[in-house]
Design a protein around this motif. Structure first.
Motif, PDB file in Angstrom:
ATOM      1  N   ASP B  11      72.357 -57.611  17.443  1.00 25.20           N
ATOM      2  CA  ASP B  11      72.708 -56.544  16.767  1.00 25.20           C
ATOM      3  C   ASP B  11      72.129 -56.441  15.238  1.00 25.20           C
ATOM      4  O   ASP B  11      71.612 -55.417  14.732  1.00 25.20           O
ATOM      5  CB  ASP B  11      74.334 -56.382  16.599  1.00 25.20           C
ATOM      6  CG  ASP B  11      74.857 -56.421  17.885  1.00 25.20           C
ATOM      7  OD1 ASP B  11      74.436 -55.339  18.833  1.00 25.20           O
ATOM      8  OD2 ASP B  11      75.664 -56.965  18.011  1.00 25.20           O
ATOM      9  N   ILE B  14      68.374 -55.404  15.573  1.00 22.82           N
ATOM     10  CA  ILE B  14      68.047 -54.331  15.936  1.00 22.82           C
ATOM     11  C   ILE B  14      68.470 -53.440  14.755  1.00 22.82           C
ATOM     12  O   ILE B  14      67.438 -52.654  14.330  1.00 22.82           O
ATOM     13  CB  ILE B  14      69.028 -53.747  17.063  1.00 22.82           C
ATOM     14  CG1 ILE B  14      68.730 -54.601  18.562  1.00 22.82           C
ATOM     15  CG2 ILE B  14      69.080 -52.429  17.239  1.00 22.82           C
ATOM     16  CD1 ILE B  14      69.546 -54.685  19.463  1.00 22.82           C
ATOM     17  N   PHE B 113      77.506 -59.150  13.143  1.00 26.42           N
ATOM     18  CA  PHE B 113      78.573 -58.063  12.679  1.00 26.42           C
ATOM     19  C   PHE B 113      79.367 -57.884  13.756  1.00 26.42           C
ATOM     20  O   PHE B 113      80.160 -57.109  13.676  1.00 26.42           O
ATOM     21  CB  PHE B 113      78.032 -56.956  11.965  1.00 26.42           C
ATOM     22  CG  PHE B 113      77.165 -56.146  12.560  1.00 26.42           C
ATOM     23  CD1 PHE B 113      77.566 -55.241  13.731  1.00 26.42           C
ATOM     24  CD2 PHE B 113      75.923 -56.083  12.313  1.00 26.42           C
ATOM     25  CE1 PHE B 113      76.689 -54.632  14.316  1.00 26.42           C
ATOM     26  CE2 PHE B 113      74.911 -55.464  13.006  1.00 26.42           C
ATOM     27  CZ  PHE B 113      75.157 -54.773  13.957  1.00 26.42           C
ATOM     28  N   ASP B 114      79.357 -58.799  14.670  1.00 30.90           N
ATOM     29  CA  ASP B 114      79.985 -58.621  15.892  1.00 30.90           C
ATOM     30  C   ASP B 114      81.588 -59.384  15.713  1.00 30.90           C
ATOM     31  O   ASP B 114      81.813 -60.634  15.625  1.00 30.90           O
ATOM     32  CB  ASP B 114      79.292 -59.421  17.174  1.00 30.90           C
ATOM     33  CG  ASP B 114      80.011 -59.181  18.637  1.00 30.90           C
ATOM     34  OD1 ASP B 114      79.491 -58.508  19.049  1.00 30.90           O
ATOM     35  OD2 ASP B 114      81.035 -59.714  18.947  1.00 30.90           O
ATOM     36  N   GLN B 147      76.761 -48.801   6.933  1.00 30.19           N
ATOM     37  CA  GLN B 147      78.180 -48.615   7.896  1.00 30.19           C
ATOM     38  C   GLN B 147      79.244 -49.499   7.875  1.00 30.19           C
ATOM     39  O   GLN B 147      78.949 -50.699   7.387  1.00 30.19           O
ATOM     40  CB  GLN B 147      77.633 -48.407   9.278  1.00 30.19           C
ATOM     41  CG  GLN B 147      76.706 -47.305   9.601  1.00 30.19           C
ATOM     42  CD  GLN B 147      76.301 -47.283  11.027  1.00 30.19           C
ATOM     43  OE1 GLN B 147      75.731 -48.356  11.357  1.00 30.19           O
ATOM     44  NE2 GLN B 147      76.694 -46.218  11.899  1.00 30.19           N
ATOM     45  N   ARG B 148      80.384 -49.242   7.998  1.00 31.55           N
ATOM     46  CA  ARG B 148      81.751 -50.102   7.967  1.00 31.55           C
ATOM     47  C   ARG B 148      81.605 -51.271   8.873  1.00 31.55           C
ATOM     48  O   ARG B 148      81.750 -52.245   8.154  1.00 31.55           O
ATOM     49  CB  ARG B 148      82.727 -49.383   8.336  1.00 31.55           C
ATOM     50  CG  ARG B 148      84.023 -50.088   8.214  1.00 31.55           C
ATOM     51  CD  ARG B 148      85.195 -49.516   8.589  1.00 31.55           C
ATOM     52  NE  ARG B 148      86.465 -50.225   8.518  1.00 31.55           N
ATOM     53  CZ  ARG B 148      86.794 -51.154   9.617  1.00 31.55           C
ATOM     54  NH1 ARG B 148      86.149 -50.982  10.783  1.00 31.55           N
ATOM     55  NH2 ARG B 148      87.837 -51.849   9.607  1.00 31.55           N
ATOM     56  N   LYS B 149      80.787 -51.026   9.959  1.00 31.85           N
ATOM     57  CA  LYS B 149      80.580 -52.469  10.844  1.00 31.85           C
ATOM     58  C   LYS B 149      79.744 -53.408  10.200  1.00 31.85           C
ATOM     59  O   LYS B 149      79.790 -54.569  10.507  1.00 31.85           O
ATOM     60  CB  LYS B 149      79.955 -52.134  12.300  1.00 31.85           C
ATOM     61  CG  LYS B 149      78.657 -51.408  11.964  1.00 31.85           C
ATOM     62  CD  LYS B 149      78.354 -51.016  13.437  1.00 31.85           C
ATOM     63  CE  LYS B 149      76.916 -50.607  13.603  1.00 31.85           C
ATOM     64  NZ  LYS B 149      76.187 -50.161  14.855  1.00 31.85           N
TER      65      LYS B 149
END
Lengths: 382, 175
Positions: B11, B14, B113-114, B147-149
């Motif tokens: 992620d 990407i 960030f998973d 983004q928050r994530k």
């Protein structure tokens, strides 16, 4: 690598490939092996397989990688009862995707501590009960009342079966390869619907497959499948009758139909409109009227062969249903909850959704979800 | 001079591409990527207009800009078996491989960030070697509204939650 693991992984890979009817050459090409001897050696446990190679193979075979990694013997998959099974190899793939979805759904439910398969409590009946249509009709009535389908069952049948009765439902784009299927396994009951069919056809198929689910184990396979010589089997005819009664409740159909009768006649347009109200095909609606004694069977046959009727609802058949979502929202919501609370990774979520991880934001938008929102905020219950 | 020895999650690769930060990230860090991520998970990103854009990590690997690291099948299985089947995080093969590598190579920092991957690292007691996407970008001098994530705030919240799980003995199998 431990030769024991290598051997068991190889054996499972071979079995997975063969069950889909794929050749060594086809699979080797798709993975990117220089030749299929590499795959032969992997399946024979003679060559160590790399993790990324196993990931690619697991995707081709629609299996979770854990299936290959875990100890234990190969367990036979539950059988899927197809309404019309195509001889195409694609059907094997659809069947595998369907079973994987069921396994995923069960896994998600376990992670969230719910078990909908316990909700599945079919009305008890025996083989001997199925003698006349009136029993099938009563059975459908009983399910209609038990599940609270209301006056327009097609509007809510998917959600009620999924949420209240623990039936897992999947829509797959299958073209002409098959119209639907059903199974019952450790994961509970499940139904597969062809997303390419028209909505009224899908509704009818769902209700038809529901009959097979609630009578699972009562009939022998040879009683169910149509025969090329004898035509439609009796069980299939019962399943159709069950579906018609379930989707077209007697009281509402009669009331609506009587209102439309003028001087003993009903216009074709009114028939089409009524069928549309109940979200069933005109054929199903007219046959239901016949079974309720409102129209003679010969008249239904005549009307259904009349090009003037076909012309009226032809346009209905041609549009607007292609974008059926593959999954019902409960499945997506539950998987999303798992991801947002760290029970499953993003990659695993993407696997549950049969998409690439890059497509997650787009899919979530389609279901009205947002991974940047804080879903862990709580309120205090009184 | 390279700042960090980083192991990157799919992620992160990407989104770094999507946000136009990949080249700077690569220039300022010594980037490592697991084989599963490198060879099976990161082939493209979707830009703001919904178009697919290719990512060719293999060419960067061949140009020695990225170091590929791998886990064996046995290592993968042993790591998975350490997590409780129901209460432990369920990871995909790319993340599992990254955690195997992280345990094996103490000099690496894992950027992800998973939620599940961060939780897993904390449960394995290597949570102090996981770093948020926001922090990595800041260390590279790249500041942008994220983004928050991607945020450090969310990252810290996940670490705290996972630490609590660890204290309560949840998520891992008792060996």
């Amino acid at each position: 690598m431990n030769k024991g693991i290598r051997g068991s992984v190889g054996e499972k890979l071979k079995k997975a490939r063969e069950s889909l009817g794929l050749t060594l050459k086809e699979v080797a090409t798709e993975v990117g092996f220089a030749n299929y001897q590499t795959l032969i050696n992997i399946e024979a446990g003679k060559r160590e397989i790399k993790v990324w190679e196993l990931v690619k193979l697991a995707r081709i075979y629609y299996r979770d990688i854990d299936y290959f990694l875990e100890d234990g013997r190969i367990v036979e998959a539950p059988s899927v009862l197809w309404r019309r099974r195509s001889s195409s190899l694609k059907t094997n793939i659809y069947e595998r995707r369907f079973l994987k979805y069921c396994e995923n759904y069960r896994q998600i439910e376990e992670l969230l501590g719910t078990n909908t398969s316990k909700k599945f409590k079919p009305i008890q009946c025996k083989r001997e009960d199925f003698v006349t249509f009136s029993f099938v009709d009563r059975l459908a009535h009983n399910y209609h009342d038990m599940l609270g389908f209301g006056s327009r069952p097609a509007c809510c049948i998917y959600r009620i079966l999924d949420e209240s009765f623990g039936v897992k439902i999947l829509f797959l784009s299958m073209g002409k390869e098959g119209s639907g299927g059903s199974t019952v396994g450790d994961f509970g009951p499940a139904i597969l619907i062809n997303a390419d069919d028209a909505p009224w056809r899908r509704n009818f198929d769902l209700a038809h497959e529901f009959f097979h689910i609630v009578t699972w184990g009562i009939f022998r396979p040879e009683e169910i499948f149509d025969s090329p010589k004898k035509g439609k089997s009796k069980v299939e005819v019962w399943a159709d009758a069950f579906a018609a009664t379930l989707l077209l409740p007697q009281k509402e159909v009669l009331e609506g139909f009587k209102e439309r009768i003028k001087n003993g006649k009903v216009s074709y347009f009114d028939c089409v409109e009524s069928a549309r109200e109940f979200e069933v095909s005109v054929d199903a609606f007219l046959w239901r009227l016949a079974s309720l004694g409102m129209v003679k069977r010969e008249e239904v046959e005549r009307v259904l062969n009349d090009p003037a009727l076909k012309k009226l609802y032809w346009q209905e058949k041609s549009g607007g249903w292609k974008d059926t979502p593959k999954f019902l929202s409960r499945y997506v919501n539950m998987a999303f909850k798992c991801m947002q609370t760290g029970k499953v990774s993003r990659g695993q979520f993407a696997d549950y959704m049969e998409i690439d991880r890059q497509e997650i934001p787009q899919l979530l938008t389609e279901y009205g979800l947002d991974e940047n929102a804080d879903y862990e905020i709580e309120l205090t219950a009184s | 001079m390279k700042l960090n020895l980083l192991l990157l999650d799919a992620d992160v690769v990407i989104d770094a591409h999507r946000l136009g930060m990949w080249d700077k990230l690569l220039a300022q860090n010594k980037v490592h990527i697991g084989s599963v991520v490198l060879r099976t998970e990161v082939e493209y990103y979707i830009d703001n207009k919904g178009r697919r854009r290719n990512i060719n990590l293999m060419s960067q690997h061949r140009a020695k800009k990225i170091t590929e690291l791998s886990a064996t099948l046995a290592e993968q299985r042993i790591l998975k078996e350490r997590f409780d089947a129901v209460l432990g995080p369920k990871l995909d093969p790319g993340e599992t491989e990254s955690l195997v590598i992280l345990e094996r190579m103490p000099e690496l920092m894992f950027c992800t960030f998973d939620y599940a991957a961060i939780t897993a690292a904390v449960l394995l007691d290597i949570g102090n070697r996981v770093i948020s996407f926001e922090t990595v970008l800041k260390k590279c001098g790249l500041s942008r509204r994220l983004q928050r994530k991607h945020s450090e705030e969310r990252f810290k919240h996940i670490v705290k939650t996972a630490q609590l799980m660890r204290v309560m003995g949840q998520g891992l199998n008792i060996l």
